[in-house]
Design a protein around this motif. Sequence first.
Motif, PDB file in Angstrom:
ATOM      1  N   VAL A 101      -0.873 -31.760 -18.036  1.00 37.75           N
ATOM      2  CA  VAL A 101       0.321 -32.558 -18.660  1.00 37.75           C
ATOM      3  C   VAL A 101       0.634 -32.450 -18.283  1.00 37.75           C
ATOM      4  O   VAL A 101       1.642 -30.839 -17.637  1.00 37.75           O
ATOM      5  N   PRO A 102       2.306 -33.314 -17.950  1.00 36.73           N
ATOM      6  CA  PRO A 102       3.813 -33.142 -18.325  1.00 36.73           C
ATOM      7  C   PRO A 102       3.991 -32.270 -19.102  1.00 36.73           C
ATOM      8  O   PRO A 102       4.025 -31.820 -19.364  1.00 36.73           O
ATOM      9  N   VAL A 103       5.246 -31.334 -18.845  1.00 38.74           N
ATOM     10  CA  VAL A 103       5.655 -29.848 -19.107  1.00 38.74           C
ATOM     11  C   VAL A 103       7.795 -30.754 -18.508  1.00 38.74           C
ATOM     12  O   VAL A 103       8.561 -31.160 -17.774  1.00 38.74           O
ATOM     13  N   GLU A 104       7.720 -30.981 -20.228  1.00 39.39           N
ATOM     14  CA  GLU A 104       9.141 -31.582 -19.770  1.00 39.39           C
ATOM     15  C   GLU A 104      10.720 -30.811 -19.516  1.00 39.39           C
ATOM     16  O   GLU A 104      11.305 -31.878 -19.242  1.00 39.39           O
ATOM     17  N   ASP A 105      10.641 -29.596 -19.617  1.00 42.45           N
ATOM     18  CA  ASP A 105      11.038 -28.475 -19.449  1.00 42.45           C
ATOM     19  C   ASP A 105      11.814 -27.648 -18.016  1.00 42.45           C
ATOM     20  O   ASP A 105      12.044 -26.508 -17.594  1.00 42.45           O
ATOM     21  N   LEU A 106      10.186 -28.458 -16.839  1.00 44.21           N
ATOM     22  CA  LEU A 106      10.151 -28.167 -16.215  1.00 44.21           C
ATOM     23  C   LEU A 106       9.410 -28.474 -14.926  1.00 44.21           C
ATOM     24  O   LEU A 106       8.486 -28.937 -14.899  1.00 44.21           O
ATOM     25  N   ASP A 107      10.374 -28.378 -14.179  1.00 42.21           N
ATOM     26  CA  ASP A 107      10.081 -29.221 -13.152  1.00 42.21           C
ATOM     27  C   ASP A 107       9.769 -28.849 -11.797  1.00 42.21           C
ATOM     28  O   ASP A 107      11.023 -28.055 -11.085  1.00 42.21           O
ATOM     29  N   LEU A 108       8.427 -28.043 -10.663  1.00 43.05           N
ATOM     30  CA  LEU A 108       8.723 -27.151  -9.818  1.00 43.05           C
ATOM     31  C   LEU A 108       8.243 -27.949  -8.574  1.00 43.05           C
ATOM     32  O   LEU A 108       7.342 -28.297  -8.511  1.00 43.05           O
ATOM     33  N   THR A 109       8.883 -28.230  -7.957  1.00 42.95           N
ATOM     34  CA  THR A 109       8.730 -29.113  -6.778  1.00 42.95           C
ATOM     35  C   THR A 109       9.366 -27.868  -5.501  1.00 42.95           C
ATOM     36  O   THR A 109       9.920 -27.320  -5.720  1.00 42.95           O
ATOM     37  N   ARG A 110       7.962 -28.165  -3.907  1.00 42.43           N
ATOM     38  CA  ARG A 110       8.301 -27.069  -3.334  1.00 42.43           C
ATOM     39  C   ARG A 110       7.875 -28.017  -2.654  1.00 42.43           C
ATOM     40  O   ARG A 110       7.177 -29.081  -2.294  1.00 42.43           O
ATOM     41  N   TYR A 111       8.537 -27.439  -0.800  1.00 46.90           N
ATOM     42  CA  TYR A 111       8.071 -27.574   1.105  1.00 46.90           C
ATOM     43  C   TYR A 111       6.198 -26.746   0.732  1.00 46.90           C
ATOM     44  O   TYR A 111       6.254 -25.665   0.279  1.00 46.90           O
ATOM     45  N   LEU A 112       5.595 -26.836   1.775  1.00 50.81           N
ATOM     46  CA  LEU A 112       4.688 -26.781   2.231  1.00 50.81           C
ATOM     47  C   LEU A 112       5.305 -26.280   3.798  1.00 50.81           C
ATOM     48  O   LEU A 112       5.745 -27.271   4.838  1.00 50.81           O
ATOM     49  N   TYR A 113       4.703 -25.080   4.408  1.00 51.02           N
ATOM     50  CA  TYR A 113       5.873 -24.720   5.625  1.00 51.02           C
ATOM     51  C   TYR A 113       4.534 -24.694   6.761  1.00 51.02           C
ATOM     52  O   TYR A 113       3.622 -23.459   6.541  1.00 51.02           O
ATOM     53  N   LEU A 114       4.460 -24.515   7.945  1.00 47.57           N
ATOM     54  CA  LEU A 114       4.171 -23.954   9.218  1.00 47.57           C
ATOM     55  C   LEU A 114       5.200 -22.924  10.017  1.00 47.57           C
ATOM     56  O   LEU A 114       5.911 -23.669  10.127  1.00 47.57           O
ATOM     57  N   VAL A 115       4.782 -21.341   9.841  1.00 50.15           N
ATOM     58  CA  VAL A 115       5.853 -20.884  10.474  1.00 50.15           C
ATOM     59  C   VAL A 115       4.985 -20.020  11.478  1.00 50.15           C
ATOM     60  O   VAL A 115       3.748 -19.687  11.508  1.00 50.15           O
ATOM     61  N   LYS A 116       5.813 -20.114  12.746  1.00 51.69           N
ATOM     62  CA  LYS A 116       5.374 -19.367  13.900  1.00 51.69           C
ATOM     63  C   LYS A 116       6.188 -18.526  14.189  1.00 51.69           C
ATOM     64  O   LYS A 116       7.213 -17.756  13.795  1.00 51.69           O
ATOM     65  N   GLY A 117       4.993 -17.302  14.607  1.00 49.46           N
ATOM     66  CA  GLY A 117       5.245 -16.492  15.009  1.00 49.46           C
ATOM     67  C   GLY A 117       5.881 -16.003  16.134  1.00 49.46           C
ATOM     68  O   GLY A 117       6.094 -16.504  16.656  1.00 49.46           O
ATOM     69  N   ARG A 118       7.193 -14.226  16.614  1.00 50.08           N
ATOM     70  CA  ARG A 118       7.371 -14.151  17.764  1.00 50.08           C
ATOM     71  C   ARG A 118       6.376 -13.568  18.426  1.00 50.08           C
ATOM     72  O   ARG A 118       6.321 -13.123  19.967  1.00 50.08           O
ATOM     73  N   LYS A 119       5.157 -12.905  17.766  1.00 49.18           N
ATOM     74  CA  LYS A 119       4.193 -12.321  19.113  1.00 49.18           C
ATOM     75  C   LYS A 119       3.345 -12.827  19.551  1.00 49.18           C
ATOM     76  O   LYS A 119       1.891 -13.129  18.278  1.00 49.18           O
ATOM     77  N   LEU A 120       3.624 -14.001  20.145  1.00 50.97           N
ATOM     78  CA  LEU A 120       2.036 -15.140  20.305  1.00 50.97           C
ATOM     79  C   LEU A 120       0.716 -14.546  21.119  1.00 50.97           C
ATOM     80  O   LEU A 120       1.352 -14.205  22.280  1.00 50.97           O
ATOM     81  N   SER A 121      -0.151 -14.800  20.851  1.00 52.85           N
ATOM     82  CA  SER A 121      -1.522 -14.784  21.443  1.00 52.85           C
ATOM     83  C   SER A 121      -1.609 -15.723  22.314  1.00 52.85           C
ATOM     84  O   SER A 121      -2.573 -15.182  23.598  1.00 52.85           O
ATOM     85  N   ASN A 122      -1.413 -16.796  22.392  1.00 54.22           N
ATOM     86  CA  ASN A 122      -1.987 -18.162  23.381  1.00 54.22           C
ATOM     87  C   ASN A 122      -0.364 -18.569  22.906  1.00 54.22           C
ATOM     88  O   ASN A 122      -0.196 -20.045  22.370  1.00 54.22           O
ATOM     89  N   PRO A 123       0.441 -18.617  23.931  1.00 52.83           N
ATOM     90  CA  PRO A 123       1.626 -19.519  23.328  1.00 52.83           C
ATOM     91  C   PRO A 123       1.807 -20.951  23.815  1.00 52.83           C
ATOM     92  O   PRO A 123       2.770 -21.284  23.140  1.00 52.83           O
ATOM     93  N   SER A 124       0.948 -21.137  24.510  1.00 46.84           N
ATOM     94  CA  SER A 124       0.922 -22.153  25.394  1.00 46.84           C
ATOM     95  C   SER A 124      -0.214 -23.691  24.239  1.00 46.84           C
ATOM     96  O   SER A 124       0.956 -24.093  23.671  1.00 46.84           O
ATOM     97  N   ALA A 125      -0.929 -23.153  23.415  1.00 45.83           N
ATOM     98  CA  ALA A 125      -1.330 -23.219  22.823  1.00 45.83           C
ATOM     99  C   ALA A 125       0.061 -23.458  21.455  1.00 45.83           C
ATOM    100  O   ALA A 125       0.301 -24.904  20.686  1.00 45.83           O
ATOM    101  N   VAL A 126       0.443 -22.905  20.844  1.00 48.48           N
ATOM    102  CA  VAL A 126       0.907 -23.130  19.711  1.00 48.48           C
ATOM    103  C   VAL A 126       1.663 -23.463  20.018  1.00 48.48           C
ATOM    104  O   VAL A 126       2.862 -24.833  19.061  1.00 48.48           O
ATOM    105  N   ARG A 127       2.483 -23.567  21.062  1.00 39.97           N
ATOM    106  CA  ARG A 127       3.824 -24.486  21.937  1.00 39.97           C
ATOM    107  C   ARG A 127       3.215 -26.007  21.646  1.00 39.97           C
ATOM    108  O   ARG A 127       4.295 -27.050  21.040  1.00 39.97           O
ATOM    109  N   SER A 128       2.305 -26.729  21.670  1.00 39.69           N
ATOM    110  CA  SER A 128       1.414 -27.626  22.227  1.00 39.69           C
ATOM    111  C   SER A 128       1.531 -28.220  20.627  1.00 39.69           C
ATOM    112  O   SER A 128       1.467 -29.051  20.626  1.00 39.69           O
ATOM    113  N   LEU A 129       0.921 -27.317  20.049  1.00 43.96           N
ATOM    114  CA  LEU A 129       1.234 -27.363  18.125  1.00 43.96           C
ATOM    115  C   LEU A 129       2.148 -27.832  17.446  1.00 43.96           C
ATOM    116  O   LEU A 129       2.440 -28.944  17.047  1.00 43.96           O
ATOM    117  N   TRP A 130       3.230 -27.173  17.756  1.00 43.25           N
ATOM    118  CA  TRP A 130       5.001 -27.142  17.882  1.00 43.25           C
ATOM    119  C   TRP A 130       5.066 -28.669  18.172  1.00 43.25           C
ATOM    120  O   TRP A 130       5.034 -29.679  17.353  1.00 43.25           O
TER     121      TRP A 130
END
Length: 295
Positions: free
Chosen positions: A261-290
């Motif tokens: 049901v559309p809510v006339e006075d409430l519009d909630l739009t957001r983005y979905l994110y992929l966030v990279k950590g600082r302590k990587l167990s597999n930096p090569s694979a994470v870098r290739s994914l990025w």
Amino acid sequence: MDPKISYFKTFLITAKTKSFSKAAKELGITQGTVSNHISALEKYFDAQLFIRTPEGVELTPEGQILYESARKILELITSTKQRIKSLHQYPEGTVQMAASTTPGEHILPGIIKDYRREYRDVDFQVEITNSKRCFELLERGSVDVVAVGYLYNRDYDYLIIGKDRLVLIVPPNHRLGREGRATLSHIMKEDYIDREEGSGTREVLIRGLNERGYSMMDLNVVMRLGSSSSIITAVSEGSGVSIISEIPARKAVEAGLVKIVPVEDLDLTRYLYLVKGRKLSNPSAVRSLWEFLEG
């Protein structure tokens, strides 16, 4: 001071050419620099490495020992560099991930499928939880990457992997479903099914309510559930109404479980994110994914 790798290369070239000047020419450096490199090695090993002869220089017995070891050192370094370069080009192993419900169940599987068409030797271990816990796991170094619908911390590198809208869902036979429209005042008169604390969906809703002068206290919360699927089940059974991601909501509508049901006075739009950590167990694979996602 410990010798640099370049000193060993200078030493080997000098031993091969039997001349400081020839070594300097081959290396593209000055003869004085060659002398400094050799002097640094002699000081470090506390040994004379060359003796002068009418033809140039010759290795001493100590120099011969270093010559054999230096060759192995440089060969090992070269081999290691090649192996690391190969790993960067052809990553392998496991990427540890955590994801909140919406990106974890509806976005991430497709990303992983597309990525693994090119990188078959990389697999993924994904824990589905809420956005807040995702960031806690990231901070502890328990995971390499998280997929979330709300950024609890913007100090990390992140990519946008999708756009989402939060929508009101009601039981199929609900009055608001028949009317085809709703307002915040309508929602506040209904029993409301909330997400658990730490949910990104909940945080976006809180922000939207606050911007309009309301809070969660204005909703008649009758239960809190830990996933969109459990909320859909509760709504379909008539336990109340709720606001969830449009992605699973559309699938539930197609299955005849709920209505949007559309809510006339409430519009909630957001983005979905992929966030990279600082302590990587597999930096090569994470870098290739990025790099894969950045195109």
